[in-house]
Design a protein around this motif. Structure first.
Motif, PDB file in Angstrom:
ATOM      1  N   GLY A   1     -54.871  33.835   5.510  1.00 40.39           N
ATOM      2  CA  GLY A   1     -55.203  32.429   5.276  1.00 40.39           C
ATOM      3  C   GLY A   1     -54.009  31.512   5.365  1.00 40.39           C
ATOM      4  N   LEU A   2     -53.362  31.465   6.544  1.00 38.32           N
ATOM      5  CA  LEU A   2     -52.086  30.765   6.673  1.00 38.32           C
ATOM      6  C   LEU A   2     -52.175  29.464   7.469  1.00 38.32           C
ATOM      7  CD1 LEU A   2     -49.797  33.872   7.376  1.00 38.32           C
ATOM      8  CD2 LEU A   2     -50.472  32.880   5.177  1.00 38.32           C
ATOM      9  N   VAL A   3     -53.350  28.852   7.523  1.00 37.10           N
ATOM     10  CA  VAL A   3     -53.521  27.606   8.269  1.00 37.10           C
ATOM     11  C   VAL A   3     -52.994  26.422   7.456  1.00 37.10           C
ATOM     12  CG1 VAL A   3     -55.225  25.984   9.212  1.00 37.10           C
ATOM     13  CG2 VAL A   3     -55.482  28.436   9.599  1.00 37.10           C
ATOM     14  N   ASN A   4     -52.237  25.557   8.140  1.00 33.31           N
ATOM     15  CA  ASN A   4     -51.799  24.298   7.572  1.00 33.31           C
ATOM     16  C   ASN A   4     -52.879  23.267   7.897  1.00 33.31           C
ATOM     17  OD1 ASN A   4     -50.555  21.649   7.396  1.00 33.31           O
ATOM     18  ND2 ASN A   4     -48.568  22.671   7.298  1.00 33.31           N
ATOM     19  N   VAL A   5     -53.692  22.904   6.916  1.00 32.54           N
ATOM     20  CA  VAL A   5     -54.885  22.092   7.176  1.00 32.54           C
ATOM     21  C   VAL A   5     -54.561  20.689   7.689  1.00 32.54           C
ATOM     22  CG1 VAL A   5     -56.937  21.064   6.121  1.00 32.54           C
ATOM     23  CG2 VAL A   5     -56.347  23.438   5.641  1.00 32.54           C
ATOM     24  N   PRO A   6     -53.692  19.911   7.036  1.00 29.55           N
ATOM     25  CA  PRO A   6     -53.443  18.566   7.573  1.00 29.55           C
ATOM     26  C   PRO A   6     -52.782  18.583   8.944  1.00 29.55           C
ATOM     27  CG  PRO A   6     -51.987  19.024   5.721  1.00 29.55           C
ATOM     28  CD  PRO A   6     -53.013  20.109   5.741  1.00 29.55           C
ATOM     29  N   ARG A   7     -51.971  19.586   9.240  1.00 27.91           N
ATOM     30  CA  ARG A   7     -51.353  19.680  10.569  1.00 27.91           C
ATOM     31  C   ARG A   7     -52.325  20.269  11.598  1.00 27.91           C
ATOM     32  NH1 ARG A   7     -46.138  22.824  11.240  1.00 27.91           N
ATOM     33  NH2 ARG A   7     -45.984  21.506  13.100  1.00 27.91           N
ATOM     34  N   ILE A   8     -53.422  20.865  11.122  1.00 29.58           N
ATOM     35  CA  ILE A   8     -54.415  21.519  11.981  1.00 29.58           C
ATOM     36  C   ILE A   8     -53.727  22.579  12.838  1.00 29.58           C
ATOM     37  CG2 ILE A   8     -56.499  21.101  13.379  1.00 29.58           C
ATOM     38  CD1 ILE A   8     -56.133  18.126  12.884  1.00 29.58           C
ATOM     39  N   LYS A   9     -52.925  23.405  12.185  1.00 31.44           N
ATOM     40  CA  LYS A   9     -52.166  24.430  12.901  1.00 31.44           C
ATOM     41  C   LYS A   9     -52.043  25.681  12.044  1.00 31.44           C
ATOM     42  CE  LYS A   9     -49.407  21.186  15.578  1.00 31.44           C
ATOM     43  NZ  LYS A   9     -50.254  20.048  15.161  1.00 31.44           N
ATOM     44  N   GLY A  10     -52.166  26.844  12.697  1.00 33.03           N
ATOM     45  CA  GLY A  10     -51.949  28.099  11.995  1.00 33.03           C
ATOM     46  C   GLY A  10     -51.351  29.172  12.875  1.00 33.03           C
ATOM     47  N   ASN A  11     -51.359  28.959  14.193  1.00 33.63           N
ATOM     48  CA  ASN A  11     -50.887  30.011  15.090  1.00 33.63           C
ATOM     49  C   ASN A  11     -49.407  30.324  14.906  1.00 33.63           C
ATOM     50  OD1 ASN A  11     -53.309  30.665  16.729  1.00 33.63           O
ATOM     51  ND2 ASN A  11     -53.198  28.505  17.296  1.00 33.63           N
ATOM     52  N   HIS A  12     -48.599  29.285  14.625  1.00 35.48           N
ATOM     53  CA  HIS A  12     -47.168  29.537  14.411  1.00 35.48           C
ATOM     54  C   HIS A  12     -46.955  30.389  13.159  1.00 35.48           C
ATOM     55  CE1 HIS A  12     -48.083  26.132  11.870  1.00 35.48           C
ATOM     56  NE2 HIS A  12     -46.890  26.140  11.315  1.00 35.48           N
ATOM     57  N   ASN A  13     -47.718  30.106  12.089  1.00 38.13           N
ATOM     58  CA  ASN A  13     -47.586  30.907  10.875  1.00 38.13           C
ATOM     59  C   ASN A  13     -48.117  32.322  11.075  1.00 38.13           C
ATOM     60  OD1 ASN A  13     -46.350  28.928   9.339  1.00 38.13           O
ATOM     61  ND2 ASN A  13     -48.286  28.103   8.560  1.00 38.13           N
ATOM     62  N   ALA A  14     -49.171  32.457  11.885  1.00 39.46           N
ATOM     63  CA  ALA A  14     -49.673  33.798  12.192  1.00 39.46           C
ATOM     64  C   ALA A  14     -48.575  34.630  12.862  1.00 39.46           C
ATOM     65  CB  ALA A  14     -50.896  33.700  13.106  1.00 39.46           C
ATOM     66  N   MET A  15     -47.887  34.031  13.831  1.00 42.25           N
ATOM     67  CA  MET A  15     -46.827  34.751  14.527  1.00 42.25           C
ATOM     68  C   MET A  15     -45.664  35.072  13.592  1.00 42.25           C
ATOM     69  SD  MET A  15     -46.947  32.692  18.161  1.00 42.25           S
ATOM     70  CE  MET A  15     -46.032  33.922  19.076  1.00 42.25           C
TER      71      MET A  15
END
Length: 548
Positions: A326-340
């Motif tokens: 559950g590593l999505v940054n909601v206001p930035r609408i981004k999670g792929n960088h954190n997944a990596m």
């Protein structure tokens, strides 16, 4: 079934899921020690077949993994050139300027990408390093060694509809590892089992989710603005639910258009898919799409709980990566960088443990890295935006959420501390008697489409003779409880038309069209009785996304 004999193969690390986190972990392991035996198991027919994301990519994770990704031909070609944010009304829109927003909200230096294609490229990099990647291999069970996760069962095929071995049954294999990485994406079935068994969510907030739906359109070249990024909030959801849209202009005159509905909505009559279809009739959107054609469709759930909902990430022999954590940054609408970045951190911890002669223990170094390193620095400053939105609505989320991000970014503190998520999205569902049905316009077949027509553009396929992978804990609940109390919202929250209520009154029957399933997991999340459990169908089944 427990008496079935299976062959086994042993690896240093077994990775479940060929998404950005799993592939990054595999690459990093082989970068550290080329002699490590690493396998990646992917349930899709090929790598990328089940990958769906917006996506505007923050390249920080890729920079850390493969610094020379540009010269290696990564399919990342479209930098963000224009970034707009609108608040929509029924027939108009208001531009929200970017200057009051903290720097972390800027898309400067980011790229519009197909994460499906990025994952295909990552798989090529992994295989060049000697990683074994097996697509079409659903991981259906965990292999236990006492209280330790020792591996997974993958590749079981040919079960009959009643769950017994059919004439072409293949028992699959046990893939055993010193460590197992679960990178299944949102609400993965094995991750869910591990979280429950080891009580990894104890002391954490419940995870929150959104349903993201996406179409790819080919539009009139005169309207195309490669590198343009637009986000909207407001209409058509208004006060019925939180959420918003994205419109990304990728290369080749294509546009990614998507719509996210937060799954904590109360009105059981809300129909997320039809909200998406209605959105495309907004004058601003309709003008863009007019004369174009939709070429692909898909949907998936998105983890939205943020920092306070991340479970404990390690248990004996196993770790959770990416959206499984559950590593999505909601206001930035981004999670792929954190997944990596999570894959890199887990690989670092596992490689060090194996070098030290350890196996099957808890990789606490991974947890420490995630909770103090770059992922923490990304997620902590935005941790209150989602709860503010859930508690007080869209205007508070923009004003108070923006203030909170500024104080966190500039001074490292929040006036609010850390706000909590109070209950699950399923528990937010209200009684049908307290709401009125919503009258949705009929799709016109030009801008908007019925669900089954759109599902055909996900290229979904399931072998019909296998057991239904959508399990009901109690088959009577959909009619006796969910229909009676909640007007059976499964008919509406599923973006693929899997669930139907046939007949009325005493003749009402609940039908599951599992062949339509696009593996979004919304049913597992939003069912108000928590009666539906999503499990993996046989390998290779499900959507076959092109460049989602």
């Amino acid at each position: 079934m427990s008496e079935i004999e299976r062959e086994s193969m042993e690896y240093d690390v077994v990775i479940v899921g060929a998404g950005p986190s799993g592939l990054s972990a595999a690459i990093r392991l082989k970068q550290i020690d080329p002699d490590l035996n690493v396998v990646v198991l992917e349930k899709g027919s090929e790598v990328g077949a089940h990958i769906l994301s917006g996506a505007v990519l923050d390249p920080s994770g890729l920079d850390a993994l493969i610094p020379d990704w540009k010269s290696k031909g990564a399919p990342i070609k479209t930098p963000v050139k224009e970034d707009k944010f609108y608040l929509l009304s029924g027939d108009g829109h208001m531009n929200i300027p970017h200057w009051p927003m903290p720097k972390l909200m800027s898309n400067h230096g980011n790229y519009i990408v197909s994460m499906a294609n990025v994952c295909r490229w990552l798989a090529e990099q992994a295989e060049e390093l000697g990683v074994e990647i097996f697509p079409g291999m659903s991981c259906s069970q965990i292999v236990w060694d006492g209280n330790r996760v020792a591996g997974v069962v993958a590749g079981e095929m040919g079960l009959a509809s009643d769950g017994t071995p059919g004439p072409n049954y293949e028992p699959g294999m046990e893939l055993l590892g010193k460590y197992v990485f679960l990178s299944e994406g949102v609400r993965g079935s094995l991750s869910k089992e591990v979280i429950a068994k080891f009580n990894l969510s104890e002391g954490k907030c419940p995870q929150k989710f959104g349903l993201g739906m996406k179409e790819i359109w080919e539009i009139d070249p005169k309207k195309h603005k490669e590198g343009s990024v637009t986000h909207t909030m407001g209409w058509p959801l208004d006060h019925n639910a939180g959420g918003g849209s994205f419109i990304y202009h990728i290369e080749n005159n294509q546009v990614y258009i998507g719509f996210v509905v937060h799954l904590n909505y109360e009105n059981p009559y809300l129909y997320p898919y039809m909200e998406f279809q209605r959105f495309k009739h907004h004058p601003m959107v309709a003008e863009l799409l007019e004369g174009g054609k939709r070429v692909a469709y898909g949907a998936r759930a998105i983890s939205e709980g943020g920092w306070q909902s991340i479970p404990k990430l390690t248990a004996p022999g196993v770790v959770l990566l990416g959206c499984s954590a559950g590593l999505v940054n909601v206001p930035r609408i981004k999670g792929n960088h954190n997944a990596m970045l999570s894959g890199i951190a887990a690989a670092n911890a596992a490689a060090a443990a194996i070098k030290a002669g350890r196996e099957g223990d808890e990789l606490t170094a991974y947890e420490d890295d995630l909770r103090s390193g770059p992922i923490a620095k990304d997620l902590k400053p935005v941790r209150n935006v989602k709860p503010i939105w859930s508690w007080w609505g869209i205007w508070a989320s923009m004003a108070l959420g923006g203030l909170d991000m500024w104080t966190n970014s500039l001074f490292g503190f929040s006036f609010f501390g850390t706000l909590k998520h109070k209950k699950t999205d399923a528990a937010h569902t209200g009684l049908a008697s307290k709401f009125k049905p919503i009258d949705y316009p009929k799709p016109d077949g030009k801008l908007s489409f019925d669900r089954l027509t759109n599902v055909s553009f996900s290229f979904t396929n399931h072998e019909e003779s296998q057991p239904c992978h959508l399990k009901l804990k109690d088959p009577s609940v959909p009619i006796s409880v969910n229909l009676a109390k909640y007007a059976e919202p499964a008919q509406r929250y599923c973006p693929a038309g899997v669930y139907e209520v046939l007949g009325e009154g005493a003749d009402a029957k609940f039908q599951i069209n599992f062949q339509n399933c696009v593996h979004c997991k919304t049913c597992d999340i939003k069912d108000p009785s928590q009666n539906i459990t999503w499990t993996t169908p046989q390998g290779g089944d499900g959507p076959n996304y092109p460049n989602m």
